[in-house]
Design an enzyme around this catalytic site. Sequence first.
Site, PDB file in Angstrom:
ATOM      1  N   CYS A 148      80.285  41.668  57.126  1.00 16.05           N
ATOM      2  CA  CYS A 148      79.279  40.207  56.484  1.00 16.05           C
ATOM      3  C   CYS A 148      80.108  39.437  56.826  1.00 16.05           C
ATOM      4  CB  CYS A 148      79.607  40.816  54.547  1.00 16.05           C
ATOM      5  SG  CYS A 148      81.045  41.796  54.518  1.00 16.05           S
ATOM      6  N   HIS A 241      81.014  34.878  50.637  1.00 18.13           N
ATOM      7  CA  HIS A 241      82.344  35.168  51.268  1.00 18.13           C
ATOM      8  C   HIS A 241      82.512  33.422  51.502  1.00 18.13           C
ATOM      9  CE1 HIS A 241      82.554  38.798  50.898  1.00 18.13           C
ATOM     10  NE2 HIS A 241      82.380  39.560  52.250  1.00 18.13           N
TER      11      HIS A 241
END
Length: 348
Positions: A148, A241
């Site tokens: 990710c 994130h």
Amino acid sequence: MVNVGILGATGMVGQRFIELLGDHPDFEITALTASMRSAGKKYEDAVTWYLDSKIPEVARDITVVDTDPGEVKDVDIVFSALPANIAAVVEPQFAEAGMIVASNASAMRMEPDVPLVIPEVNPEHLELVEMQQKNRGWDGFIVTNPNCSTIALTMTLKPLYDNYDLQRVYVSTMQAVSGAGYDGVPSMAIVDNLVPFIGEEEEKMETETLQLLGDLEEGNLNPASFGVSASCHRVAVLDGHTEAVFIQMEEDFQVEDVEETFREFKGLPQKLDLFSAPAAPIIVREEDNRPQPRMDRNAERGMAVSVGRVRKDEVFAKCLKYVLVGHNTIRGAAGASILNAELITEIM
Ligand code: NAP
């Protein structure tokens, strides 16, 4: 319609797959798998649904089966959201049984004949599929997407790599708790706190990034040759994130040109107008206080990466700095695999 299955359908990424595929125009969910703990139950009874949306109707009544190709009938593509150790064993079995496996798991990412793909960055690496099927004698095949944090970073590095000489990339991440899975980080460890270590994450960012930007020559992948150094941290954010990126360039640059390079970036999914493709893969924010995970993670339905604070370092010459936010379970996981599958069904 293409019949699709989801392996690890009850987990954090599995739920995102179901949410994103619930109203997909070309893919229809017909099979769901998980562990023996969930097998035999209706999906709505097996899952602890954590997303804001409702469980799509199409998935509610499907009976979850064990993650075994013999249990999954009449399916063309399976999306894998399995833990890496399980994926290492079962993904090859699904490919051998003739299915296309679009995987999120890290198990097969570094195999020399398994493409690791971000459709905007390196669609040409799908050429490895032919070699994979030949080497392994499979009718199906496995295609993986990166981890990710790597996806968000590499989407922003691609236009820079194409237009500038990069010497070294340093990246410091602030990663959401959903990245560790539903049972991943205990609340006592993360509330009022951060955890300055995520197992194997730094190594993945440092190797996968260079592989994605590498050149494929006669079946051999030559990774990009600049240096990447990562420091990865878990923070008390649910989804999204954030990464602080520092790039030592070979030559001096103008910030406005870098921003324009980000804005103009488009890849094959945009040209082909794939269903899950963001119109703008990179969104440049002008405000000093953006991007932020809560405000920017859902940009372009979670499929775009938002970049801000693009600036020159005041201390080190020829050093570019910026901050990015990407949705870890959409662009960084389920959405990434779905876009890979859309590209595969369009061009292969
Ligand atoms: P998770 O929430 O822990 O879910 C794991 C899933 O795998 C569940 O459906 C679970 O089923 C199933 N499972 C566990 N053990 C199994 C077994 N022995 N046999 C068959 N199925 C089994 O994990 P996640 O966060 O969704 O992550 C899934 C994968 O995606 C991992 O490889 C992860 O590294 C990768 N990934 C995650 C993210 C992210 O942001 N979360 C991003 C990129 C990649 P039960 O419910 O029955 O236990």
